[in-house]
Design an enzyme around this catalytic site. Structure first.
Site, mmCIF file in Angstrom:
data_model
loop_
_atom_site.group_PDB
_atom_site.id
_atom_site.type_symbol
_atom_site.label_atom_id
_atom_site.label_comp_id
_atom_site.label_asym_id
_atom_site.label_seq_id
_atom_site.Cartn_x
_atom_site.Cartn_y
_atom_site.Cartn_z
ATOM 1 N N HIS A 122 0.808 -1.223 0.000
ATOM 2 C CA HIS A 122 0.000 0.000 0.000
ATOM 3 C C HIS A 122 0.841 1.272 0.000
ATOM 4 O O HIS A 122 0.361 2.338 0.359
ATOM 5 C CB HIS A 122 -0.961 -0.004 1.211
ATOM 6 C CG HIS A 122 -1.927 -1.139 1.166
ATOM 7 N ND1 HIS A 122 -2.548 -1.652 2.282
ATOM 8 C CD2 HIS A 122 -2.377 -1.898 0.133
ATOM 9 C CE1 HIS A 122 -3.344 -2.661 1.930
ATOM 10 N NE2 HIS A 122 -3.245 -2.836 0.632
ATOM 11 N N CYS A 153 5.513 22.546 -10.989
ATOM 12 C CA CYS A 153 4.440 22.647 -11.997
ATOM 13 C C CYS A 153 3.104 23.057 -11.401
ATOM 14 O O CYS A 153 2.116 23.188 -12.118
ATOM 15 C CB CYS A 153 4.266 21.286 -12.690
ATOM 16 S SG CYS A 153 3.397 20.076 -11.660
HETATM 17 C C1 BV8 Z 1 -7.756 -2.293 -5.677
HETATM 18 C C2 BV8 Z 1 -3.062 3.225 2.261
HETATM 19 C C3 BV8 Z 1 -8.307 -2.488 -7.969
HETATM 20 C C4 BV8 Z 1 -3.933 4.422 2.534
HETATM 21 C C5 BV8 Z 1 -4.631 1.364 2.315
HETATM 22 C C6 BV8 Z 1 -11.782 -7.375 -3.939
HETATM 23 C C7 BV8 Z 1 -10.677 -7.390 -4.788
HETATM 24 C C8 BV8 Z 1 -10.009 -6.201 -5.087
HETATM 25 C C9 BV8 Z 1 -10.432 -4.989 -4.530
HETATM 26 C C10 BV8 Z 1 -11.525 -4.980 -3.693
HETATM 27 C C11 BV8 Z 1 -12.199 -6.161 -3.386
HETATM 28 N N1 BV8 Z 1 -13.219 -5.847 -2.556
HETATM 29 C C12 BV8 Z 1 -13.190 -4.507 -2.301
HETATM 30 C C13 BV8 Z 1 -12.196 -3.962 -2.998
HETATM 31 C C14 BV8 Z 1 -11.877 -2.543 -3.000
HETATM 32 C C15 BV8 Z 1 -10.900 -2.132 -1.900
HETATM 33 C C16 BV8 Z 1 -11.174 -2.801 -0.581
HETATM 34 O O1 BV8 Z 1 -10.538 -3.786 -0.216
HETATM 35 N N2 BV8 Z 1 -12.113 -2.234 0.167
HETATM 36 C C17 BV8 Z 1 -12.402 -2.740 1.492
HETATM 37 C C18 BV8 Z 1 -12.695 -1.562 2.423
HETATM 38 C C19 BV8 Z 1 -13.588 -3.688 1.368
HETATM 39 N N3 BV8 Z 1 -9.543 -2.407 -2.300
HETATM 40 C C20 BV8 Z 1 -8.912 -1.471 -3.027
HETATM 41 O O2 BV8 Z 1 -9.447 -0.460 -3.414
HETATM 42 C C21 BV8 Z 1 -7.452 -1.733 -3.366
HETATM 43 N N4 BV8 Z 1 -7.277 -1.462 -4.753
HETATM 44 O O3 BV8 Z 1 -8.204 -3.357 -5.442
HETATM 45 O O4 BV8 Z 1 -7.712 -1.734 -6.920
HETATM 46 C C22 BV8 Z 1 -7.759 -1.923 -9.202
HETATM 47 C C23 BV8 Z 1 -7.055 -2.772 -10.062
HETATM 48 C C24 BV8 Z 1 -6.567 -2.235 -11.234
HETATM 49 C C25 BV8 Z 1 -6.726 -0.867 -11.544
HETATM 50 C C26 BV8 Z 1 -7.398 -0.035 -10.648
HETATM 51 C C27 BV8 Z 1 -7.929 -0.552 -9.474
HETATM 52 C C28 BV8 Z 1 -6.540 -0.769 -2.634
HETATM 53 C C29 BV8 Z 1 -6.546 -1.051 -1.174
HETATM 54 C C30 BV8 Z 1 -5.438 -0.219 -0.493
HETATM 55 C C31 BV8 Z 1 -6.056 0.865 0.367
HETATM 56 N N5 BV8 Z 1 -4.990 1.595 1.080
HETATM 57 N N6 BV8 Z 1 -3.651 2.049 2.904
HETATM 58 C C32 BV8 Z 1 -3.746 4.955 3.922
HETATM 59 O O5 BV8 Z 1 -3.003 4.362 4.739
HETATM 60 O O6 BV8 Z 1 -4.380 6.000 4.198
HETATM 61 S S1 BV8 Z 1 -5.386 0.136 3.168
HETATM 62 C C33 BV8 Z 1 -5.268 0.353 4.844
HETATM 63 O O7 BV8 Z 1 -5.951 -0.773 5.375
HETATM 64 C C34 BV8 Z 1 -3.907 0.315 5.503
HETATM 65 O O8 BV8 Z 1 -2.826 0.111 4.644
HETATM 66 C C35 BV8 Z 1 -4.048 -0.887 6.448
HETATM 67 O O9 BV8 Z 1 -2.868 -1.535 6.711
HETATM 68 C C36 BV8 Z 1 -4.929 -1.697 5.613
HETATM 69 C C37 BV8 Z 1 -5.556 -2.927 6.120
HETATM 70 O O10 BV8 Z 1 -5.998 -2.727 7.410
HETATM 71 P P1 BV8 Z 1 -5.213 -3.532 8.562
HETATM 72 O O11 BV8 Z 1 -3.754 -3.432 8.304
HETATM 73 O O12 BV8 Z 1 -5.774 -4.879 8.656
HETATM 74 O O13 BV8 Z 1 -5.523 -2.645 9.793
HETATM 75 P P2 BV8 Z 1 -6.861 -2.627 10.644
HETATM 76 O O14 BV8 Z 1 -6.838 -1.388 11.472
HETATM 77 O O15 BV8 Z 1 -8.036 -2.892 9.770
HETATM 78 O O16 BV8 Z 1 -6.716 -3.912 11.602
HETATM 79 C C38 BV8 Z 1 -5.708 -3.938 12.589
HETATM 80 C C39 BV8 Z 1 -5.687 -5.346 13.125
HETATM 81 O O17 BV8 Z 1 -4.638 -5.443 14.082
HETATM 82 C C40 BV8 Z 1 -6.971 -5.746 13.851
HETATM 83 O O18 BV8 Z 1 -7.338 -7.054 13.436
HETATM 84 C C41 BV8 Z 1 -6.558 -5.754 15.342
HETATM 85 O O19 BV8 Z 1 -7.265 -6.749 16.058
HETATM 86 C C42 BV8 Z 1 -5.103 -6.096 15.231
HETATM 87 N N7 BV8 Z 1 -4.255 -5.636 16.330
HETATM 88 C C43 BV8 Z 1 -4.333 -4.463 17.016
HETATM 89 N N8 BV8 Z 1 -3.316 -4.394 17.898
HETATM 90 C C44 BV8 Z 1 -2.576 -5.512 17.745
HETATM 91 C C45 BV8 Z 1 -3.163 -6.312 16.751
HETATM 92 N N9 BV8 Z 1 -2.665 -7.506 16.385
HETATM 93 C C46 BV8 Z 1 -1.544 -7.930 17.007
HETATM 94 N N10 BV8 Z 1 -0.915 -7.218 17.971
HETATM 95 C C47 BV8 Z 1 -1.394 -6.020 18.365
HETATM 96 N N11 BV8 Z 1 -0.760 -5.327 19.335
HETATM 97 ZN ZN ZN Z 2 4.715 18.825 -10.275
#
Ligand code: BV8
Ligand code: ZN
Length: 252
Positions: A122, A153
């Site tokens: 990401h 730009c």
């Molecule tokens: C794309 C950067 C296509 C931004 C991020 C199926 C297939 C393909 C795509 C999709 C699909 N279904 C839906 C989609 C669309 C979408 C998607 O997934 N939507 C979700 C909401 C349903 N996906 C996309 O849009 C992706 N792109 O598929 O493009 C395409 C292809 C060709 C041409 C054009 C387009 C892009 C997805 C990337 C988004 N960007 N980050 C930013 O940071 O602002 S994602 C973001 O979520 C972060 O990077 C983060 O890391 C990531 C995932 O979340 P987690 O890491 O899991 O973090 P979260 O807070 O959710 O969970 C934390 C976990 O830790 C919890 O479980 C908790 O219990 C645990 N925890 C907490 N403390 C601890 C711990 N565990 C252990 N120890 C601890 N101490």
């Molecule tokens: Zn520029």
């Protein structure tokens, strides 16, 4: 239930594995003080959902708002450091023949802990670039109500992360999928398993015959497909796992 026997079994498998995939999410950075992605929207930001800010549409509609959110997260990164979980993964890489570290995180903490060749699915928060000419290195901090713009730009400055709806970096995703398909053991650490296509990697590993172990403080949608779920903080469980692998190696 004690995790010791589960850790011991996982350590035995890691000790004899040739190829290990590690997929991390925001949870692995939580103990460094980096809010997880689901928890990142507190205070002023609690009125928004990440999916409403982390998109190109939101950025073009309200560039100052989105730049403010990322600038605040970039400033936080300057104050945090890798934790024992990041360091344990660096140690594990020295104990197995081939370890592929794939992260969804944008905080760069794996690299700061010493991990090399990290597949960043990401992107990287600390890198800002112009949306027009691609120029990097300028601040994305808005000035008052004026969005940050490229001095070359005049294009808007964006963070170097992958937004929802944007394609992931091809090479990183290809390497991650290839590693998933060939791994003997897959560790899935600190991810809610909600964001695709990253969330599909554990099932790809399992389909390829890998032993899948989830490490998380809570069960997730990935848990039912894991061979084992180790519930606890990664900053504690990962060092314990690495020590158990060393013990297996010492016992010979
Ligand atoms: C794309 C950067 C296509 C931004 C991020 C199926 C297939 C393909 C795509 C999709 C699909 N279904 C839906 C989609 C669309 C979408 C998607 O997934 N939507 C979700 C909401 C349903 N996906 C996309 O849009 C992706 N792109 O598929 O493009 C395409 C292809 C060709 C041409 C054009 C387009 C892009 C997805 C990337 C988004 N960007 N980050 C930013 O940071 O602002 S994602 C973001 O979520 C972060 O990077 C983060 O890391 C990531 C995932 O979340 P987690 O890491 O899991 O973090 P979260 O807070 O959710 O969970 C934390 C976990 O830790 C919890 O479980 C908790 O219990 C645990 N925890 C907490 N403390 C601890 C711990 N565990 C252990 N120890 C601890 N101490
Ligand atoms: Zn520029």
């Amino acid at each position: 239930m004690s995790t010791r026997p589960v850790v011991a079994e996982l350590a035995r498998r890691l000790a004899r594995a040739d190829r290990v995939l590690v997929l991390t999410g925001a949870g692995v950075s939580a103990e460094s003080g980096v809010p997880t992605f689901r928890d990142a929207l507190t205070g002023y930001w609690s009125r928004y959902r990440a999916e409403d800010l982390a998109t190109e549409t939101a950025f073009r509609r309200e560039p100052v708002l989105v730049q403010r959110w990322y600038a605040e997260r970039q400033r936080l990164l300057e104050k945090v450091r890798p934790n024992d979980g990041h360091r344990a993964l660096t140690d594990l890489a020295c104990l197995v023949p081939i370890l592929t570290l794939v992260t969804q995180n944008v905080d760069g903490l794996h690299q700061r802990a010493g991990s090399e060749d990290v597949a960043e699915l990401h992107g990287r928060l600390s890198v800002s670039r112009c949306i027009e000419c691609g120029g990097v290195g300028e601040s994305l901090e808005p000035t008052g109500d004026l969005p940050a713009r490229c001095t070359d730009c005049g294009g808007l400055i964006r963070p170097g992360v992958v937004w929802f709806g944007e394609a992931l970096p091809e090479r990183a995703l290809r390497d991650a999928e290839a590693a998933a398909e060939r791994s003997d053991v897959a560790l899935v650490v600190g991810t809610s398993g909600l964001v695709h296509p990253a969330a599909a990697l554990p099932s790809m590993a399992r389909a390829g015959g890998a032993y899948v172990a989830e490490i998380n403080t809570a069960r997730t949608p990935l848990s039912p497909d894991a061979d084992v779920v180790l519930l606890g903080p990664s900053g504690t469980l990962l060092p314990a796992l690495v020590e158990a692998v060393r013990e297996v190696r010492r016992a010979g």
